[in-house]
Structure formats: structure tokens, C-alpha cells
Design an enzyme around this catalytic site. Structure first.
Site, PDB file in Angstrom:
ATOM      1  N   ASN A  44       0.866  -1.178   0.000  1.00  0.00           N
ATOM      2  CA  ASN A  44       0.000   0.000   0.000  1.00  0.00           C
ATOM      3  C   ASN A  44       0.898   1.222   0.000  1.00  0.00           C
ATOM      4  OD1 ASN A  44      -2.892  -1.039   0.391  1.00  0.00           O
ATOM      5  ND2 ASN A  44      -1.678  -2.188   1.887  1.00  0.00           N
ATOM      6  N   GLU A  45       1.147   1.713  -1.203  1.00  0.00           N
ATOM      7  CA  GLU A  45       2.085   2.826  -1.371  1.00  0.00           C
ATOM      8  C   GLU A  45       1.414   4.147  -0.995  1.00  0.00           C
ATOM      9  OE1 GLU A  45       5.066   2.301  -1.716  1.00  0.00           O
ATOM     10  OE2 GLU A  45       5.588   0.823  -3.232  1.00  0.00           O
ATOM     11  N   PRO A  46       2.198   5.238  -0.856  1.00  0.00           N
ATOM     12  CA  PRO A  46       1.614   6.540  -0.549  1.00  0.00           C
ATOM     13  C   PRO A  46       0.418   6.840  -1.443  1.00  0.00           C
ATOM     14  CG  PRO A  46       3.986   6.708  -0.527  1.00  0.00           C
ATOM     15  CD  PRO A  46       3.661   5.308  -0.960  1.00  0.00           C
ATOM     16  N   THR A  82      10.379   2.118  -3.884  1.00  0.00           N
ATOM     17  CA  THR A  82      10.225   0.691  -3.591  1.00  0.00           C
ATOM     18  C   THR A  82      10.916  -0.143  -4.673  1.00  0.00           C
ATOM     19  OG1 THR A  82       8.106   1.148  -2.560  1.00  0.00           O
ATOM     20  CG2 THR A  82       8.502  -1.129  -3.215  1.00  0.00           C
TER      21      THR A  82
END
Ligand code: F6R
Length: 638
Positions: free
Chosen positions: A168-170, A187
Site C-alpha cells: 500500500n504505497e503513498p 520501492t
């Protein structure tokens, strides 16, 4: 020791003014991981007693490896069965074949599932092979399956430098469910080593959503090493924001972040504890506080006033020390006494206030270098001084460093060698050339190719050590076996590795050992090399020559000691700095496009120069003498 850890409870919340997530800090990640493994094992057993399944959410990456290792140990000792365990992994790259070595499917089987009695039907890992048009339904079903089992009993998490949990990235929403996402550039860069370059890292992944994770009854997040320090601080102390998805955990009532000391180092209560609560003023804390205040106010130490201390939470310290004047002088002298141009000790000088002993005037020294270049990158100036000041200096390269040589570089040397050799097709060079030309799998080198790569680094090292004036007979290539897997993943340190170190140390009987003190890089080669030295030294500590042997730690290419930890600061003149850079440049295979650059795009010689200059600037700003550059060391007591 294990018993003690087993009975230590996690879950007690020591709130501070700044922290919004419960956290526990451990000196090193190994002990912490064992504790987490015990919590998981206890939960599995409790569920067994209740006749219920235990639903675990699992993570991959470097952080949980030791936890899995300990769970496997418990199983092998007959203390833990996984027969009631159902697992759901957080994520998988997309697209990704399960057989691919970079897949999380492969990772989980390699580290856990292949070694325990889990029913294969109970293993759930998002599949990287689902077709595009089936993906949405697949993700809905993944969440549904968790829900139907009553939700996750326990979720293990790591944290990415972007603040991601799972992938769950920014920007991820707090209500997000399992879905396909686009990986953040940071990432992908962090994963580049595993994929032999960022261009091979998939751009997408399937991840469990934030809301799926948040519904877990218990969450434990692991973070190790200084690389995680700033994101850990943001997660624990910052505002809740989808820019740092890990901050959502502030709203989860049963989360613990388990940290090693480096990952915790930016937390307010660790970095500036005097701001948070009454401090116990150890000597180290005094140095940290005074140097911090000096940096904060941009005033040299000797100019700090009573008012400065009082206004920054240090009234208690002033009360102990009497006045700013007394405290300033005390700390100034302490810093002053770390500086020496005589890293091997100054002969015939009073050494009571010097970092090293004056006798014996000529010392035997071993510089251990994890890879063939850390010696010059980290302490090239000191290395050169030790030789010039007449000490018997040995350098010992612990690993061959072969993995960090590109195929192109190896091909170039093999082709040059073959063309000089001219023997036609029956020599090793031909074998290497045809192997490299047909190579498909990253890092799976054959023996000859590994040899030529190691040889390239050997010859570069000789170039550098000869340039510094060291005789070849003092250069030792240990080629420790733990490194020689031909893959990125190394073996654990074994007895044969330790024995090689013991043999060298007992042969030379050094007065000084220098070693790379990267204490917290959990699975990196530097940490393994240091652990091996600690173990070797421990095994021979009763031998009489060891009473006279001091161990100095330098930091690798990545970061410097905290000023309060520096016990020896060796200044370099501009000429010495240039000499050091020239020595680093002999390591041609590590120049330009290096294989293990990490998150820092600067070349090694630039990093070394900037780091040493920054340390000099730090000393200068504190009000000490102004030098071109400084190399810093911390003493390790056996
Ligand atoms: C892995 C995962 C990621 C990692 C994170 C930290 O399944 O979901 O969130 O936990 O990227 O990775 P490491 O532990 O390698 O630093």
C-alpha cells in the site's frame, strides 16, 4: 537466554508525549525477532488448545527472515506444529510466476513453508499469474476468504521507506481492500538488487488493502536498521496521512512496532530524550545533548549559555554540572581528546588523554575489510598513516566480493586474457566467455566466472594497497566460504569462516584490529563479517596477546558514527584526502554503474569524501579545529 525472551511480554504501552504507536526497542534485530516468533508460536498453540485455526497474515522482505527462521527452529525441535495454521500473504509482484526466484511465493516456501508441517491448502499468497480480467474478482475473493475465516488473528508487517505496509504505497486509502497497485519508484529501487537492476523490477503488485490489514486482531511491525529510522519516526510520531500509509496503524488498538536501536534512533525519546522526560545523564548522553544543542543553535560548544540549556530541557543537566561554563569545557575537552594524527598511538608521548596507547611504538595491525574496497573507502587515510608511521599493517579482505562485478566487466577481462593467451578454445577463458554470452539467470554464476570476478577484485585491491605502500605479503584474501554461494543470498556464518579468522589473528597477534562496524544492517555482508570477527575474537579472548589487542570499528560507505560514539577522529589533510580517493579509484569494477549502489546514487569515492568532510565540518562547527576531512572510529570492548 531464550527463556528470558520467551517470558518478556510485548504489549505494554509506554506512551510519551510524541508517540502514537506502541513500540519496543531492542539492541539487535536477532533477539527481537526471536521474541516475535515466540508470540506467534504462543498464539498458534493457544488456538490449538481451543481447537481453532490460527489465521496469520505474513510478510516477505528482509525484516521477517529471522522470525521465520525461529519458527522453523521451534518446529524442528518438536515444540510447534502448524497443522491448524492458515496463512495469507500480504502481496506478490504482478505479473510473476511462482517458480521465479524473486517471487514472494518462492520466498515464503524457501524461508518457512518448506520446513514446517503446514497443510499446503492452507497457504494463501496472492497469485501473480491471474489474468488481467479476472483480477478484480480474484482480489475480492481474497478478502472474502479472510473474512469467512473470522479475520486475521495476527498480521506481521515490515515497512517500506515510502511508509508502505504490504504494497500500500503513498496515496492508498484507509478503506482500501486487496487490489492491484503500481509500485513507488523508491520501492522499485530498493528491490533492484534482487532483480539485477531496477529495469527488471515489476511495476505492479497485488497487495492486501489497508482496511484488510487494519481488521487484524493483532499487528506486529518490524523495522531494522538506520535506513528505516526516519520513516519509523514519521509513522510513530507524525500525523495520520495517506502519504505515509503506515500512520494508519495509529488507529489500531493492538499494534506493536518492534525496532532495533538503529531503526528507533530518530524517535524523539531516543534522539533527544531530555525533551521527553527526566533523563539519566550518562557521559554519552551528555555529549549527545551538548553537541545536539550546539548544532541546533548553530553555536560552538564553548559559547552555549545557561539560558540555552534551560530553554532546551536540560536544566537537570546544568544542575548536575554546576554551570554551562563547566559543562562546555568538559565536553569540549572530551571531543578534543578524540582527535589524533597518530591512529597507532604517538610514541614517547603522554597517552592518558589520547585515544590510543603510545606503546608499543610499532604495533601489529589487521584491517579487516568485508569486501575488497571497504578498507580504503572507509579508512584509506588512517590506513596510509599507519603504514607511514611504521606499523606492521596487514589488510584482510573477508570476502571475494565477486558478486559485485558485472558480467560485462568479467567478459571484458576474460576476452583480454583469452586474446593474450591465444590457446584457442580449450581454456577456461573460453568457458567463461561462452557462459557469460549465454547467461540468462541473474547471479547464478559458474565457478570459473566467480573466480574471474573475484580475481578482478583481488588485482584491484593489490593496485590500491601497493599505491599506499603496503607489501603484497601483508595482503590477505580470506574468501570466507559463507559468501561463496554464487547468489545474493549468503550462507550463515559457519565454523570454517570463524576458523579462518582465528588462524589469521593468532598468526599475527595484532595490537589493533580494525573492522567494519555496521552493526544493524540485518542481513548484509558487513554485519555477517562483523559477527564472524566478534565470534572469532570471543573464542580466543583468553590467549595472552589478546590482553593487548584493541578493536576499532569504522563505518562502511553508508553512514557515520554518531558524534557521541566517536572515540578516535583521524584528521586528513587535502593531500591525504586525494591519496585516499586515488586508492578508492583503483577499484575500477566498483566505479560508475555499480551493482549494489543502494539508495545512494553517488559513487563510492564521492560518498567517502563527503562523509569525511562532513565529519570535519561537524567538529569545526562545534568549535574545534577546522580540518579538511576526518575519519572516525569507535572502540569495541571485548
Ligand atoms: C513484503 C511487504 C513490504 C515489506 C517492506 C519492507 O511482503 O509487504 O511491505 O515488508 O517493503 O521490506 P524489507 O523488510 O525488505 O525492508
Amino acid at each position: 537466554m531464550i527463556e528470558q525472551i520467551k517470558h518478556k511480554q510485548i504489549g505494554k504501552f509506554e506512551d510519551t508525549k510524541f508517540e502514537k504507536i506502541h513500540n519496543e526497542i531492542f539492541e539487535d534485530s536477532n533477539r527481537a525477532s526471536i521474541l516475535v516468533a515466540y508470540e506467534i508460536a504462543d498464539l498458534i498453540k493457544q488456538k490449538q488448545q481451543e481447537g481453532k485455526p490460527c489465521v496469520l497474515g505474513l510478510a516477505t522482505g528482509s525484516s521477517p527472515i529471522k522470525v521465520y527462521e525461529e519458527l522453523v527452529n521451534l518446529h524442528k525441535k518438536g515444540e510447534l506444529s502448524f497443522h491448524n495454521v492458515i496463512t495469507f500473504n500480504l502481496d506478490e509482484y504482478y505479473p510473476m510466476e511462482p517458480e521465479n526466484r524473486q517471487s514472494y511465493y518462492y520466498f515464503m516456501h524457501q524461508h518457512l513453508f518448506d520446513h514446517v508441517d503446514i497443510n499446503p491448502e492452507n497457504i494463501n499468497i496472492p497469485s501473480g499469474t491471474v489474468s488481467q480480467n479476472e483480477l478484480d474478482q480474484y482480489c475480492i475473493d481474497y478478502d472474502l476468504k479472510i473474512k469467512q475465516l473470522g479475520g486475521l488473528d495476527f498480521q506481521l508487517l515490515g515497512i517500506g521507506r515510502t511508509g508502505h505496509i504490504g504494497f500500500n504505497e503513498p496515496g492508498s486509502h484507509k478503506n482500501s481492500g486487496t487490489r492491484i497497485i503500481t509500485l513507488d519508484h523508491v520501492t522499485r529501487r530498493d528491490a533492484a538488487n534482487d532483480f539485477n537492476g531496477i529495469e527488471h523490477v515489476p511495476k505492479k503488485a497485488i497487495t492486501m488493502g489497508v482496511s484488510t490489514i487494519m481488521k487484524s486482531k493483532r499487528i506486529v511491525m518490524l523495522a531494522w536498521g538506520h535506513k528505516k529510522a526516519s520513516i519509523v519516526k514519521e509513522t510513530i510520531e507524525g500525523q495520520i496521512t495517506s502519504n505515509v500509509p503506515a500512520t494508519f496503524l495509529q488507529n489500531h488498538s493492538n499494534t506493536t512496532m518492534v525496532l532495533d536501536s538503529e531503526a528507533a534512533s530518530e524517535l524523539t525519546r531516543i534522539k533527544t530524550p531530555w525533551i521527553v522526560s527526566q533523563s539519566i545523564w550518562t557521559d554519552r548522553l551528555k555529549v549527545r545533548a551538548v553537541t545536539w544543542l550546539s548544532e541546533e543553535l548553530q553555536k560552538p560548544v564553548l559559547k552555549l549559555t545557561d539560558k540555552d540549556y534551560n530553554e532546551h530541557g536540560m536544566a537537570g543537566l546544568l544542575a548536575i554540572e554546576g554551570s554551562a561554563y563547566n559543562l562546555n569545557i568538559k565536553i569540549f575537552n572530551k571531543l578534543q581528546h578524540t582527535i589524533t594524527g597518530w591512529p597507532g598511538g604517538k610514541p614517547n608521548a603522554d597517552d592518558t588523554k589520547r585515544p590510543e596507547r603510545s606503546t608499543p611504538a610499532k604495533k601489529r595491525v589487521i584491517i579487516f575489510s568485508p569486501h575488497p574496497d571497504d578498507d580504503v573507502i572507509s579508512m584509506g587515510g588512517t590506513f596510509s598513516r599507519l603504514i607511514d608511521q611504521g606499523h606492521e599493517v596487514h589488510v584482510a579482505y573477508q570476502t571475494s566480493g565477486s558478486i559485485a562485478v558485472t558480467d560485462e566487466e568479467a567478459l571484458k577481462f576474460a576476452e583480454v586474457a583469452q586474446s593474450l593467451n591465444g590457446i584457442g578454445k580449450d581454456n577456461n577463458f573460453h568457458k567463461i566467455i561462452s557462459f557469460l554470452n549465454s547467461k540468462t539467470t541473474a547471479y547464478e554464476d559458474n565457478l570459473e566466472t566467480r573466480k574471474i570476478k573475484g580475481m578482478i577484485r583481488r588485482m584491484e585491491s593489490y593496485g590500491a594497497t601497493r599505491y599506499l605502500g603496503l607489501d603484497d605479503s601483508k595482503v590477505h584474501f580470506l574468501d570466507l566460504p559463507f559468501y561463496e554461494t554464487g547468489k545474493i543470498k549468503k550462507n550463515p556464518i559457519g565454523e570454517d569462516d570463524i576458523q579462518i579468522l582465528i588462524d589469521l589473528i593468532t598468526l599475527i597477534k595484532p595490537h589493533q584490529i580494525y573492522a567494519a562496524g555496521d552493526l544493524a544492517d540485518p542481513h548484509g555482508t558487513h554485519k555477517l563479517c562483523l559477527d564472524a570477527i566478534f565470534e572469532a575474537v570471543d573464542q580466543i579472548k583468553d590467549q595472552s596477546f589478546m590482553d593487548d589487542c584493541w578493536l576499532w570499528l569504522y563505518r562502511g560507505a553508508w553512514h557515520e558514527w554518531d558524534i557521541a560514539d566517536i572515540e578516535m577522529a583521524v584528521p586528513l589533510s587535502p593531500d591525504e584526502m586525494n591519496k585516499k580517493i586515488n586508492a578508492i579509484l583503483f577499484h575500477q569494477s566498483q566505479k560508475d554503474r555499480v551493482m549494489f549502489q543502494g539508495e545512494d546514487a553517488r559513487e563510492f569515492w564521492v560518498r567517502a569524501q563527503e562523509r569525511n568532510r562532513n565529519t570535519a565540518i561537524l567538529y569545526d562547527n562545534l568549535g574545534l579545529a577546522e580540518y579538511e576531512a576526518i575519519e572516525a572510529f569507535k572502540r569495541h570492548h571485548f
